[in-house]
Write an enzyme that holds these catalytic residues in place. Structure first.
Site, PDB file in Angstrom:
ATOM      1  N   ASN A 428       0.840  -1.189   0.000  1.00  0.00           N
ATOM      2  CA  ASN A 428       0.000   0.000   0.000  1.00  0.00           C
ATOM      3  C   ASN A 428       0.882   1.248   0.000  1.00  0.00           C
ATOM      4  OD1 ASN A 428      -2.651   1.589   0.743  1.00  0.00           O
ATOM      5  ND2 ASN A 428      -1.086   2.275   2.193  1.00  0.00           N
ATOM      6  N   GLU A 429       0.885   1.972  -1.104  1.00  0.00           N
ATOM      7  CA  GLU A 429       1.473   3.314  -1.245  1.00  0.00           C
ATOM      8  C   GLU A 429       2.989   3.370  -1.113  1.00  0.00           C
ATOM      9  OE1 GLU A 429      -0.687   6.113   1.206  1.00  0.00           O
ATOM     10  OE2 GLU A 429      -2.498   5.911  -0.012  1.00  0.00           O
ATOM     11  N   ASP A 430       3.672   2.244  -1.196  1.00  0.00           N
ATOM     12  CA  ASP A 430       5.133   2.289  -1.100  1.00  0.00           C
ATOM     13  C   ASP A 430       5.752   2.920  -2.339  1.00  0.00           C
ATOM     14  OD1 ASP A 430       4.596   1.032   1.236  1.00  0.00           O
ATOM     15  OD2 ASP A 430       5.777  -0.754   0.852  1.00  0.00           O
ATOM     16  N   HIS A 500      -4.850   6.068  -5.944  1.00  0.00           N
ATOM     17  CA  HIS A 500      -5.418   6.573  -4.705  1.00  0.00           C
ATOM     18  C   HIS A 500      -5.647   8.065  -4.908  1.00  0.00           C
ATOM     19  CE1 HIS A 500      -3.560   3.147  -2.040  1.00  0.00           C
ATOM     20  NE2 HIS A 500      -4.287   2.689  -3.046  1.00  0.00           N
TER      21      HIS A 500
END
Length: 838
Positions: A428-430, A500
């Site tokens: 997630n969002e790395d 996102h």
């Protein structure tokens, strides 16, 4: 003679104390558990969910804690007949030193791994098991300090968390508290066996015409006993396939074929057909071990193909293309052992009842309990499964990579048989951290060794270790390197991959009325905050003086940076302010409901024939503690207004009407001379549907129709969007009015939508003439609601144990709405309600 495997849960008889303290041992109610839960049971710490108590309990996470238990007596026969005796730890949180009779058995550093330890030759007449749990908070800082060569970058909390394979949200997040747990968080068992079934792997392919299934069942066996493995596949209580074979070199392999197969479909697209695969290991016809698991046969694809925008991103199940409207899921409690199987089911039932078809398990939590995925299988809820990496540049020293690989293999094997599983995502969002921290990432460079030498070595995890594990262990489920991720393009690219979208609330803080223009090919995160319902506020605020919108306690229970300004900004931009707490709660919930409605409504419309948007997953469905957040249902499962708004937008057939956005801030409150509007209907039905649509133009002040309604008979295209009409509103000559759209099928209203002039603060909502007729004597039944003038956001209280078929309703004159209510008794008072009257 080989005996049947026995398994005994070690739930009772445990004790706890601080490892380095002088305190006496404290009784433990039950294992699994966490330190904080046990300390609360003994009233040694207050409930950290109440008031500011989180602060006074943080010290618990800085200490080491010890658990002990006396093992039950082991029968002498089991110690002399060649049986293996093992301790099984399904989950230890996190740095655990396990000893039996003072001798070290195991040392762990990964919360997501289980452990099986042979203790056959270590047993005494009496046996005591003791587990010391070190502070993950302090240990993480030690590991970080030992690796200065790594660039520790990320969002949220102490970045030392990146060094430890533990649920990352324990360090605190922008929606949750800092509560550093420790303890045996999953069951501990004592097992005795001569041989056991290690796993049952079912690989299969669905025929192109979707009428049959062929595949292989692979059964690894531990132990030298066992001369036969029998497999029986049942459906609806009848055997549809059975076979036996002898294991060779610890492995039994059976080919199978099922004709006239019933396939598993997501909710709303077909039945949730589940087969039971029962496997029995035996020797000389004597059963040694058995295992049963459910399998739903389906073919799932992630469709990424070039198109007129860029590259598609949507899911296809059994040949059906599915718009995946749904939610993001965080752990449902800061203390994981509080989440029972029943509570999981309540949450997931609530999701599917809201017309959602997908839930995303977020990468900063845990690989959820088996009961979570079992319920998703049964309810028809697709699962987007992140691996447990979130918002950071993770290190790649050898021991860390080895642990990650072991974690991935174990959890993929555990979850792979679930029909609900639609995708594995690496993190997630790395990749967003990589972009914002300007870390090295050359998509064209394909040498993994080069990746390890860069200052973004975590790419090695997401683009080598994890995809290789998925390909080897679960090849039928798609893999996606991260969420968001779009190959060689930036993660905010609207033409490829998932995204996102946080430029509403975070980022540029756009008006939510333009949400539909901000989306991408699959919008896997977006959101808007709202206060929880008043009953939830009353549960965590104990001082009456703190019961106002800007109190210290209420601010403390909102962990989002800048929330004071951002939430207030969105409220004041759209509504008139109030200092009454219940009315302010209502305003925040209307903001959230409208914002998410604009997003879902616009993005689902873009599904259409071109599939420009493949899905939308709101951040977030749930909370891990009581507070203000982006959740659309609060910690106590009380639904906010947004839950109902999204349920209406995601209905199988949903009408939409919307006038073009006029930015009143940029225009300095000068009204537009005219506004274009559009009306459409979306359908997830796989066939054409005959329908009638009606659009009314109703004066907000008087409740009268300002011009004749438009009625049309149309055919709704299958699994897409039907554009109905366009028009123009003359804002100079026409009084402020709503556009009220209905769609009828066979004379019944299936969907409503109301478009209001924006912002609401410029409108008068006095004297709405609302009538609410509730069932007599408070019994369950039907509530009828109507209004003489357009009314915004009629909201009934969310009373515990009471279920409403709809809520947060916009009322239009001449259109009485019916709400089904259950859970009331003859002595229950009538439900309280309110609506926008500012």
């Amino acid at each position: 003679m080989a005996q049947l495997r026995t398994s005994q849960l070690l739930e009772k008889g445990w004790w706890l104390r601080e490892t380095d303290g002088l305190t006496d041992w404290l009784s433990v109610a039950k294992v699994p558990t966490s330190v904080q839960s046990d300390l609360m049971n003994h009233k040694l710490i207050p409930d950290p969910f109440i008031d500011l108590n989180e602060i006074s309990t943080e010290w618990v996470g800085e200490k080491s804690w010890s658990y002990r238990v006396d093992l039950p007596p082991i029968p002498p026969s089991a110690r002399s007949d060649g049986s293996k005796i093992a301790l099984v730890f399904e989950g230890l949180d996190t740095f655990a030193h396990v000893r039996l009779n003072g001798e070290t058995l195991l040392q762990t550093d990964n919360m997501f791994l289980s452990h099986r330890v042979d203790i056959t030759n270590r047993l005494q007449d009496q046996n005591q098991l003791e587990i010391d749990f070190g502070s993950a908070l302090l240990k993480a800082r030690e590991i970080r300090a030992a690796h200065p060569e790594h660039k520790w970058e990320g969002f949220n909390a102490d970045l030392s968390r990146l060094a430890v394979r533990k649920a990352q949200y324990n360090w605190g997040w922008d929606w949750g508290p800092v509560l550093m747990t420790a303890g045996p968080w999953r069951p501990v068992r004592l097992e005795t066996y001569h041989a056991r079934i290690e796993d049952v792997r079912v690989d299969y392919r669905v025929a192109e015409n979707f009428d049959s299934v062929q595949g292989t069942i692979t059964v690894p066996v531990e132990g030298t006993a066992g001369d036969q493995v029998a497999v029986d596949v049942e459906f609806a209580g009848k055997s549809v396939f059975s076979a036996t074979t002898a294991p060779e070199n610890g492995l039994a392999i059976i080919e199978f074929s099922i004709t006239d197969a019933s396939l598993w479909y997501p909710r709303g697209y077909g039945s949730q057909a589940l087969y039971t695969v029962r496997t029995v290991l035996s020797e000389a016809a004597r059963e040694l071990d058995s295992r049963s698991q459910s399998v739903g046969f389906r073919g799932v694809q992630l469709v990424q193909e070039p198109d007129d925008i860029g590259q598609s991103f949507y899911f296809r199940v059994n040949g059906l293309d599915i718009f995946c409207g749904g939610s993001d899921w965080i752990p449902a409690d800061s203390f994981l052992t509080n989440i029972s199987e029943d509570r999981y089911r309540q949450w997931l039932k609530l999701i599917v009842d809201g017309n959602q078809v997908m839930v995303r398990v977020w990468g900063g939590g845990i690989y959820e309990d088996d009961s979570f995925y079992n319920a998703c299988d049964e309810l028809g809820l697709l699962v987007w499964q992140d691996f447990m990496f979130a918002c950071g540049n993770y290190p790649t020293f050898p021991a860390f990579l080895e642990s990650v690989h072991e974690e991935a293999v174990e959890n993929v094997r555990r979850l792979r048989h679930h029909a609900c599983l639609a995708i594995w995502a690496g993190n997630n969002e790395d990749y967003q951290v990589q972009e914002q921290s300007d870390l090295e990432y050359n998509y064209e460079e394909k040498d993994p060794q080069v990746w390890l030498k860069s200052n973004f070595p975590a790419r090695y995890i997401y683009e080598k270790i994890l995809p290789e594990v998925v390909q080897q262990e679960c090849p039928s489920v798609p893999y996606h390197p991260g969420s968001p991720w779009g190959g060689g393009k930036i993660t905010s690219d609207q033409t490829i991959g998932d995204m996102h979208q946080w430029n509403v609330w975070h980022g540029t803080q756009e008006k939510y009325q333009i949400f539909e223009t901000l989306g991408g090919r699959f919008n896997s995160e977006f959101g808007m905050e709202a206060f929880p319902n008043i009953q939830t506020v009353e549960a965590f605020v104990t001082q009456k003086s703190e019961m106002h919108p800007q109190s210290h306690t209420l601010d403390f229970h909102n962990k989002a940076d800048g929330h004071e300004r951002r939430l207030a900004t969105y409220v004041v931009e759209n509504f008139r302010l109030t200092n009454d707490l219940e009315k302010y709660i209502h305003l925040t919930q209307l903001v959230q409901a409208d914002a998410l409605m604009y997003a879902y409504r616009g993005w689902r419309r873009q599904w259409g024939q071109a599939k420009h948007c493949g899905g939308a997953l709101v951040w977030q469905i749930n909370d891990c503690w009581p507070g203000t957040s982006w959740a659309i249902v609060d910690y106590y499962l009380r639904k906010k207004a947004a839950y109902y708004a999204l349920s209406r937008v995601l209905a199988p057939i949903a009408v939409g009407v919307q006038r073009e956005h006029h930015d009143w801030s940029v225009a300095h409150a000068r009204p537009a001379k005219s506004s274009q509007f559009q009306m459409w209907v979306v359908s997830s039905q796989m066939k054409v549907v005959d329908a009638t649509v009606k659009l009314r133009f109703i004066c907000i002040e008087t409740g009268e129709d300002i011009k004749p309604a438009i009625t049309k008979k149309i055919q709704l295209v299958a699994n897409g969007t039907t554009e109905v009409l366009k028009g123009v509103i003359d804002n100079i000559s026409e009084k402020p009015h709503v556009l009220a759209a209905n769609v009828f099928v066979d004379g019944t209203i299936l969907s409503r939508d109301v478009d209001w002039p924006q912002p609401y603060k410029y409108l008068s909502f006095a004297d709405r003439g609302v009538t609410v007729r509730q069932p007599c004597h408070g019994e369950s039944g039907t509530i009828r609601v109507s209004a003489k003038r357009p009314t915004k956001g009629l909201m009934f209280e969310e009373r515990e144990g009471v279920t409403l078929s709809d809520n947060a309703i916009d009322l239009i004159p001449g259109d009485e709405q019916v709400v089904q209510v259950s859970g009331l008794s003859a002595t229950s008072p009538a439900l309280k309600y309110h609506y926008l009257d500012l």
